[in-house]
Scaffold this motif. Structure first.
Motif, PDB file in Angstrom:
ATOM      1  N   ASN A  64     -20.589 -14.286 -17.360  1.00 62.66           N
ATOM      2  CA  ASN A  64     -21.853 -14.680 -17.983  1.00 62.66           C
ATOM      3  C   ASN A  64     -22.867 -14.915 -16.882  1.00 62.66           C
ATOM      4  O   ASN A  64     -22.657 -15.766 -16.013  1.00 62.66           O
ATOM      5  CB  ASN A  64     -21.671 -15.948 -18.817  1.00 62.66           C
ATOM      6  CG  ASN A  64     -22.898 -16.247 -19.665  1.00 62.66           C
ATOM      7  OD1 ASN A  64     -23.986 -15.749 -19.405  1.00 62.66           O
ATOM      8  ND2 ASN A  64     -22.721 -17.083 -20.675  1.00 62.66           N
ATOM      9  N   ASP A 172     -19.862 -15.002 -26.460  1.00 58.98           N
ATOM     10  CA  ASP A 172     -21.078 -15.227 -25.669  1.00 58.98           C
ATOM     11  C   ASP A 172     -20.998 -14.611 -24.277  1.00 58.98           C
ATOM     12  O   ASP A 172     -21.911 -14.791 -23.468  1.00 58.98           O
ATOM     13  CB  ASP A 172     -21.345 -16.735 -25.571  1.00 58.98           C
ATOM     14  CG  ASP A 172     -21.697 -17.330 -26.936  1.00 58.98           C
ATOM     15  OD1 ASP A 172     -22.483 -16.692 -27.664  1.00 58.98           O
ATOM     16  OD2 ASP A 172     -21.163 -18.399 -27.274  1.00 58.98           O
ATOM     17  N   PRO A 191     -24.610  -9.802 -24.953  1.00 61.04           N
ATOM     18  CA  PRO A 191     -23.469 -10.637 -25.333  1.00 61.04           C
ATOM     19  C   PRO A 191     -22.712  -9.987 -26.484  1.00 61.04           C
ATOM     20  O   PRO A 191     -23.304  -9.294 -27.313  1.00 61.04           O
ATOM     21  CB  PRO A 191     -24.115 -11.957 -25.753  1.00 61.04           C
ATOM     22  CG  PRO A 191     -25.473 -11.937 -25.171  1.00 61.04           C
ATOM     23  CD  PRO A 191     -25.895 -10.512 -25.095  1.00 61.04           C
ATOM     24  N   ARG A 193     -21.530 -11.229 -29.134  1.00 60.45           N
ATOM     25  CA  ARG A 193     -22.036 -11.665 -30.437  1.00 60.45           C
ATOM     26  C   ARG A 193     -23.225 -10.806 -30.876  1.00 60.45           C
ATOM     27  O   ARG A 193     -23.317 -10.377 -32.030  1.00 60.45           O
ATOM     28  CB  ARG A 193     -22.452 -13.137 -30.358  1.00 60.45           C
ATOM     29  CG  ARG A 193     -22.818 -13.753 -31.711  1.00 60.45           C
ATOM     30  CD  ARG A 193     -23.376 -15.165 -31.526  1.00 60.45           C
ATOM     31  NE  ARG A 193     -22.476 -16.026 -30.766  1.00 60.45           N
ATOM     32  CZ  ARG A 193     -21.467 -16.709 -31.307  1.00 60.45           C
ATOM     33  NH1 ARG A 193     -21.227 -16.607 -32.605  1.00 60.45           N
ATOM     34  NH2 ARG A 193     -20.702 -17.485 -30.543  1.00 60.45           N
TER      35      ARG A 193
END
Length: 934
Positions: A64, A172, A191, A193
């Motif tokens: 991330n 995420d 991401p 999602r």
């Protein structure tokens, strides 16, 4: 290149090339290097950082970007952006990262690779199977493809992430997007999602796209871009207002018909009102691309012409200005029978003909639109036959837009017949008019871009069942309980636009009042219309062929003979190879030498007689088209209109296209192994122009029975029901020659049973009786016994002042029979001989003749041979009936009166319950006033 490839390279070989500060060795202590690395600097300096620290930052960033300081995020992004094309992350993997992967965190590296591969697989799953869970049913009852199947690899619930080895905690994490998706727009990473959300919006909303079976990468990418790009399905306020106005017209027109003809069956559009705006959108977009002629075919489910069996099946031809593009456009709606989908190949044939006559070699001016019902699209084999023609050179129309009105009658949804030609299928919920319009735009663009078929599946319902008099609750109670509660799409869409401020309620109501007024005024003025002009219901008007009233310009037929010079020229061309350096097969060379010899002797056999007829019409500017299975060579290897070079593959020539300098073109084409579809296609081709001889030849005569629907519904009743002339020619090889009763016969009894003339009515022989009789009939049925008569009947077909279908029972053994020859003299003078009387010794003393045998076709030669063997040429006369229908009452009358003392016999080689007997006998008795038997 994608990151998973970079990390896969880590497991394989040497290092991340962009770690340029790696001069600092791995031996330096980690703490020391961390002291030299400040995560707060504007851009990290690799010179003072350990490789381990950089790797840790890199792994954290992969998981991330928010896990690292913004400066590291910028650094890694810039490093990726500045990597040389074709090298980034792949060509020079880092030894440092390799060491990390191999010795320190192999499971982490492998996890990153596997997760990226999983996400890419997930994206592909939605592209392949997303339509299965799309929200397509406007009633909200059934699944997207009308069954309960839910693919296990789509993330319909959170637990399905496990299918890919992913977990809720991965939602995420950011993943690199592959080059085979456009869901990122300008972003290359998203991401998980967001990836799933965008895939669901694209493939599982009101549009379902089936396209991943297409084996062309460019075409798949084109479709992905059209549907996946974020925000691509946008409409201006003006486009929305136009759509609303069109929806008003389609809805209010149905309401108007229901009010005025409340007890009539209309097979109306209620439940699929969006069809009319959809068709208009297809036409608008096609007009923008240069199309100026659209040929359409439809089932009566969507008929809007009126009520009554004939009216709502008739065709239409209309020229207008397209208001969106301000260009002229011609719309032609083909007449269709109740046999759903039978019109499909007819539409394609007419479209091909218009393209041919206009020199539109790529379909940039003329296109076809076919509308289908869901059950018929699934169940009728002619749909497949029509699709199969779409990519054959002499049959392709360079792409057709297929619109399926899916009333949800076909359990299991629309079958994938379109897949056979790699045509994409766009499913769409009709209660989302904007989604429908967007799909129609894309379909029109697809056809314009790739010249290939495309299918639009309008998932809708029937508000009133099969027709307005039906009670659908008998069989579909659940569906019709929901339909009775279903709000009309016009109400839904108008409320949406009013809430968006695109239109006001007052403007909407004014639009309704305006169109209602148009309908009422048209209805009032129609009461003053005293004459129904049939030409208004023609899908293919021939303005210069008939008079303004639609009648023939004359009722005579000029002679069909040719001069000697023309016959010789055609014969010489037919026996030569017009291309230099062309090597033909020895067997073909022998055939050509035989033709040259016959030409020299002023004789023709069957094949050469046909060549003479075709060639002479080409000289007069008449296009000749011959289609069917193996017609180029001829089923019995007698024709050879296409010569193939024996030394060069796919090098061929058509000598008949080398006859004259300014001749019409000759088209001879082997069809697919289809009768229903191909005969329908040729019928449509023949509709486009009266100045063409369009012939379909069955490989064996009995094969026409798989095209019986076209014969029964279009050809036989063509003028009576469809108020139109058509000059198509059916060549049906016939003769009882050892192939069994079902394979030897072309079933002449079937054609004669459907002939129009009255067996009990004795006609008046006034005027040009032959031409008048042909004008009054529904088709012409002949069985020629000589090449000359075959030649004359083909030429007569074009020289007549009107057009009628011509059914010719052609020979098999007579093709090479030594007695089945004609002299040039038989072709120079006169016309087609409906009867060939006995011209031997019996005709010299008719009063002494004991028996007169009437027959037709090849049996004549067998009878004549036997008569000669038994020395009965003075006692028996043999008369050939060449034109069987319409029955030549005048000539038969003259013959029976000539042989007034003789016994009358009808002889045929077919069984008594087949062939001509049941047709011939009552007509002979009418001629004889029932005073003499036959």
């Amino acid at each position: 290149m994608s990151q998973f490839r970079a990390l896969a390279g880590v497991l394989r070989g040497p290092g991340l090339w962009w770690l340029r500060g790696q001069a600092v060795g791995a031996r330096t202590g980690i703490a020391e290097h961390r002291r030299g690395c400040s995560s707060g600097t504007a851009e990290p300096s690799l010179a003072g950082c350990s490789s381990s620290y950089v790797e840790e930052m890199y792994y954290a960033w992969l998981e991330n970007p928010k896990n690292v300081h913004a400066s590291w995020d910028v650094f890694f992004r810039n490093a990726k952006a500045s990597s040389p094309p074709g090298e980034a992350y792949e060509t020079r993997p880092s030894t440092l990262l390799q060491g990390r992967a191999m010795s320190q965190t192999p499971s982490l590296a492998q996890k990153v690779v596997e997760d990226h591969l999983a996400v890419h697989t997930l994206i592909r799953a939605y592209q392949i199977r997303g339509h299965h869970v799309a929200q397509l049913d406007p009633l909200g009852i059934l699944e997207a493809d009308l069954d309960s199947f839910v693919p296990s690899d789509l993330i319909t619930t959170i637990d399905k992430l496990a299918f890919y080895g992913l977990h809720e905690t991965d939602l995420d994490k950011t993943f690199q997007l592959p080059s085979t998706t456009f869901i990122g727009g300008s972003e290359s990473t998203l991401p998980l999602r967001e990836i799933i959300r965008r895939l669901e919006m694209t493939y599982c909303g009101h549009i379902g796209v089936e396209f991943m079976f297409i084996n062309n990468v460019e075409q798949c990418q084109w479709i992905r871009q059209k549907f996946e790009t974020p925000g691509i399905m946008q409409f201006t306020n003006e486009e929305k207002r136009t759509l609303l106005a069109r929806l008003v017209r389609s809805t209010r027109f149905e309401d108007f018909l229901a009010r005025k003809w409340s007890s009539e069956k209309r097979f109306g559009l209620e439940g699929c009102e969006v069809l009319i705006p959809a068709l208009k959108t297809i036409i608008d977009k096609s007009s923008e691309a240069g199309i100026d002629s659209v040929i359409m075919g439809m089932p009566h489910r969507v008929a809007l012409q009126g009520s009554g069996d004939v009216k709502y099946h008739l065709g239409m031809y209309h020229e207008r200005i397209n208001r969106v593009t301000d260009k002229n456009i011609t719309l032609s709606l083909m007449a269709n029978p109740s046999h759903l989908e039978a019109v499909d190949p007819v539409v394609q044939g007419k479209a091909k003909a218009e393209q041919f006559y206009r020199g539109d070699a790529e379909g940039k001016k003329v296109m076809s639109i076919l509308m289908h019902g869901d059950a018929a699209f699934a169940g009728q084999g002619v749909v497949y036959e029509t699709f199969h023609l779409s990519e054959l050179p002499s049959y392709t129309t360079h792409g057709t837009v297929h619109v399926v009105v899916n009333n949800q009658r076909e359990e299991g949804g629309i079958p994938h017949v379109a897949r056979v030609v790699n045509a994409p299928i766009f499913h769409v919920n009709v209660d989302d008019p904007e989604a429908v319009m967007y799909v129609c735009k894309v379909a029109a663009e697809w056809r314009s871009t790739f010249n290939k078929d495309v299918v639009i599946d309008l998932v809708c319902y029937r508000r009133f069942g099969h027709n307005e008099m039906d009670e659908p609750m008998f069989t579909q109670p659940l569906m019709y309980k929901q339909i009775r509660k279903q709000e009309h799409v016009l109400k839904k869409y108008s409320d949406k636009l009013i809430s968006e401020g695109v239109v006001t309620l007052q403007e909407f109501e004014e639009e309704i009042a305006k169109y209602d007024k148009i309908c009422e005024e048209a209805y009032t003025s129609s009461k003053d219309e005293k004459i129904l002009h049939i030409r208004h219901w023609l899908d293919s008007p021939w303005p210069d062929f008939f008079t303004a009233e639609g009648e023939p310009k004359s009722m005579t037929c000029p002679p069909t003979g040719l001069d000697e010079e023309t016959l010789r020229h055609i014969g010489q061309t037919a026996s030569s190879v017009p291309v230099e350096g062309f090597t033909i097969h020895p067997g073909v060379s022998r055939i050509l030498r035989g033709r040259a010899d016959m030409t020299q002797k002023r004789l023709v056999d069957w094949a050469l007689g046909e060549y003479m007829a075709f060639g002479s019409l080409l000289k007069d500017g008449i296009h000749v088209r011959l289609s069917g299975q193996d017609v180029e060579r001829g089923t019995f290897s007698h024709r050879h209109h296409v010569l193939h070079d024996q030394e060069v593959d796919k090098h061929f020539c058509v000598p008949m296209n080398h006859l004259w300098k300014n001749q019409a073109p000759y088209t001879v084409c082997n069809s697919s192994l289809s009768e229903y579809g191909v005969l329908g296609f040729e019928l449509g081709f023949a509709m486009a122009s009266p100045n063409a001889l369009v012939c379909w030849e069955a490989q064996f005569g009995d094969f026409h029975n798989t095209a019986q629907c076209i014969i029964d519904q279009f050809i036989s009743p063509g003028q009576a029901k469809w108020v139109r002339n058509n000059g198509i020619v059916l060549l049906l090889p016939h003769g009882m020659e050892g192939m069994g009763p079902e394979h030897s016969s072309a079933r002449p009894e079937r054609f004669l049973q459907m002939s129009k003339d009255d067996s009990d009515r004795y006609p008046e022989f006034t005027g040009d009786f032959e031409v008048q009789q042909l004008f009054d009939c529904n088709w012409i049925v002949v069985n020629c016994s000589t090449p000359a008569n075959y030649f004359h009947v083909l030429r007569r077909q074009i020289l007549l002042p009107f057009r009628k279908p011509l059914i010719i029972f052609t020979p098999k053994s007579l093709l090479r029979h030594p007695d089945a020859r004609s002299s040039f003299d038989d072709m120079k003078a006169g016309i087609f001989r409906r009867i060939i009387p006995d011209e031997g010794p019996a005709s010299k003393s008719p009063e002494k003749v004991k028996r007169v045998i009437f027959c037709t076709g090849k049996v004549y030669y067998e009878l004549a041979k036997q008569r000669k063997l038994e020395d009965l040429e003075h006692d028996i006369a043999i008369i050939r009936l060449e034109q069987i229908s319409p029955f030549p009452f005048d000539l038969v009358k003259a013959e029976v009166e000539k042989y007034s003392n003789a016994e009358l016999i009808w002889c045929q080689e077919e069984h008594k319950n087949m062939g001509y007997y049941d047709y011939i006998r009552p007509r002979f008795l009418t001629v004889l006033c029932n005073r003499r038997p036959i």
